[in-house]
Design a protein around this motif. Sequence first.
Motif, PDB file in Angstrom:
ATOM      1  N   ARG A 139       0.975  -1.229  -0.102  1.00 26.02           N
ATOM      2  CA  ARG A 139      -0.282   0.030  -0.075  1.00 26.02           C
ATOM      3  C   ARG A 139       0.895   1.415  -0.061  1.00 26.02           C
ATOM      4  O   ARG A 139       0.218   2.347  -0.441  1.00 26.02           O
ATOM      5  N   PHE A 140       2.091   1.307   0.433  1.00 26.31           N
ATOM      6  CA  PHE A 140       3.007   2.406   0.340  1.00 26.31           C
ATOM      7  C   PHE A 140       4.161   2.309  -0.751  1.00 26.31           C
ATOM      8  O   PHE A 140       5.105   3.080  -0.870  1.00 26.31           O
ATOM      9  N   GLY A 141       3.768   1.352  -1.810  1.00 25.15           N
ATOM     10  CA  GLY A 141       4.633   1.292  -3.245  1.00 25.15           C
ATOM     11  C   GLY A 141       5.857   0.429  -2.827  1.00 25.15           C
ATOM     12  O   GLY A 141       6.809   0.497  -4.015  1.00 25.15           O
ATOM     13  N   TYR A 142       5.857  -0.368  -1.736  1.00 27.41           N
ATOM     14  CA  TYR A 142       7.125  -1.431  -1.557  1.00 27.41           C
ATOM     15  C   TYR A 142       6.961  -2.732  -2.085  1.00 27.41           C
ATOM     16  O   TYR A 142       5.611  -3.424  -1.874  1.00 27.41           O
ATOM     17  N   SER A 143       7.612  -3.605  -2.429  1.00 26.39           N
ATOM     18  CA  SER A 143       7.603  -4.997  -2.899  1.00 26.39           C
ATOM     19  C   SER A 143       8.440  -5.667  -1.903  1.00 26.39           C
ATOM     20  O   SER A 143       9.739  -5.146  -1.607  1.00 26.39           O
ATOM     21  N   ILE A 144       8.141  -6.574  -1.313  1.00 22.85           N
ATOM     22  CA  ILE A 144       8.963  -7.407  -0.229  1.00 22.85           C
ATOM     23  C   ILE A 144       9.358  -8.706  -1.109  1.00 22.85           C
ATOM     24  O   ILE A 144       8.718  -9.376  -1.344  1.00 22.85           O
ATOM     25  N   LEU A 145      10.718  -8.918  -1.256  1.00 22.79           N
ATOM     26  CA  LEU A 145      11.487  -9.842  -1.959  1.00 22.79           C
ATOM     27  C   LEU A 145      11.570 -11.093  -1.383  1.00 22.79           C
ATOM     28  O   LEU A 145      11.552 -12.346  -1.713  1.00 22.79           O
ATOM     29  N   ALA A 146      12.283 -11.063   0.012  1.00 22.51           N
ATOM     30  CA  ALA A 146      12.374 -11.917   0.790  1.00 22.51           C
ATOM     31  C   ALA A 146      12.497 -11.765   2.138  1.00 22.51           C
ATOM     32  O   ALA A 146      12.892 -10.551   2.664  1.00 22.51           O
ATOM     33  N   THR A 147      12.190 -12.876   2.928  1.00 22.53           N
ATOM     34  CA  THR A 147      12.231 -12.460   4.498  1.00 22.53           C
ATOM     35  C   THR A 147      12.745 -13.943   5.204  1.00 22.53           C
ATOM     36  O   THR A 147      12.036 -14.482   5.992  1.00 22.53           O
TER      37      THR A 147
END
Length: 231
Positions: A139-147
């Motif tokens: 929702r803030f324009g970020y992608s999460i690639l790995a955690t």
Amino acid sequence: MEACGCVITSQDERKVVERCGKFEDVLDAGFSCVLPCLCQFVKGSISTRIQMLEINADTKTKDNVFVGIKVAVQYQVNGDSQSIQDAMYKLTNPRAQIESYVLDVVRSSVPKIDLDNVFLEKEEIAASIKEMLGETMGRFGYSILATPVTDIEPNMEVKRAMNEINKAKRLREAARDEGEAIKIRSIKEAEAEAARTEIQAKADAEAKFMQGQGIARQRQAIVSGVRGSGK
């Protein structure tokens, strides 16, 4: 250069332009022009590089063991104009936001799991973190690639106890292996002794047989000699 209207944007960033304090455009990499005389100014820049944030979360397992969970979050701002705008205006501190969500997931999921299963289920924990972060930070324009969960560290007393248990287990396994080796060695020695006894018995039997044949031939020769002298 920006003061005179010339703007250079690096390959790894995007710049946001405002006009009279209102969002107007996103500048891509390269050379651009803004018009200060028309109240156009560069608000700021957003990095498009992949970034990593390491988070340490202290929590307690279901069996009341305190552990430290280390999570490495890789994230990136999406390259489209709307995502750059959202990242610039909707979120002040993305790293603090990410950390708060990671801590929330870890401290809500790990207390439901025993210590031994925490090591087995770290992939599920990482997947839960990625799912929540992906939904929220999107929702803030970020992608999460790995955690990935990169480390699970029980407190020192528990680690010492675990090491003692593993040591005792290895000693038991070593003793069992040594016992098996002694057993196999004893069996092999018994088989070898039996084989030697059998060979010796055969040799003795053969010697007695040959001795008997020699005595028989000797007696036959004596008998033959007696008969010859009688003639």
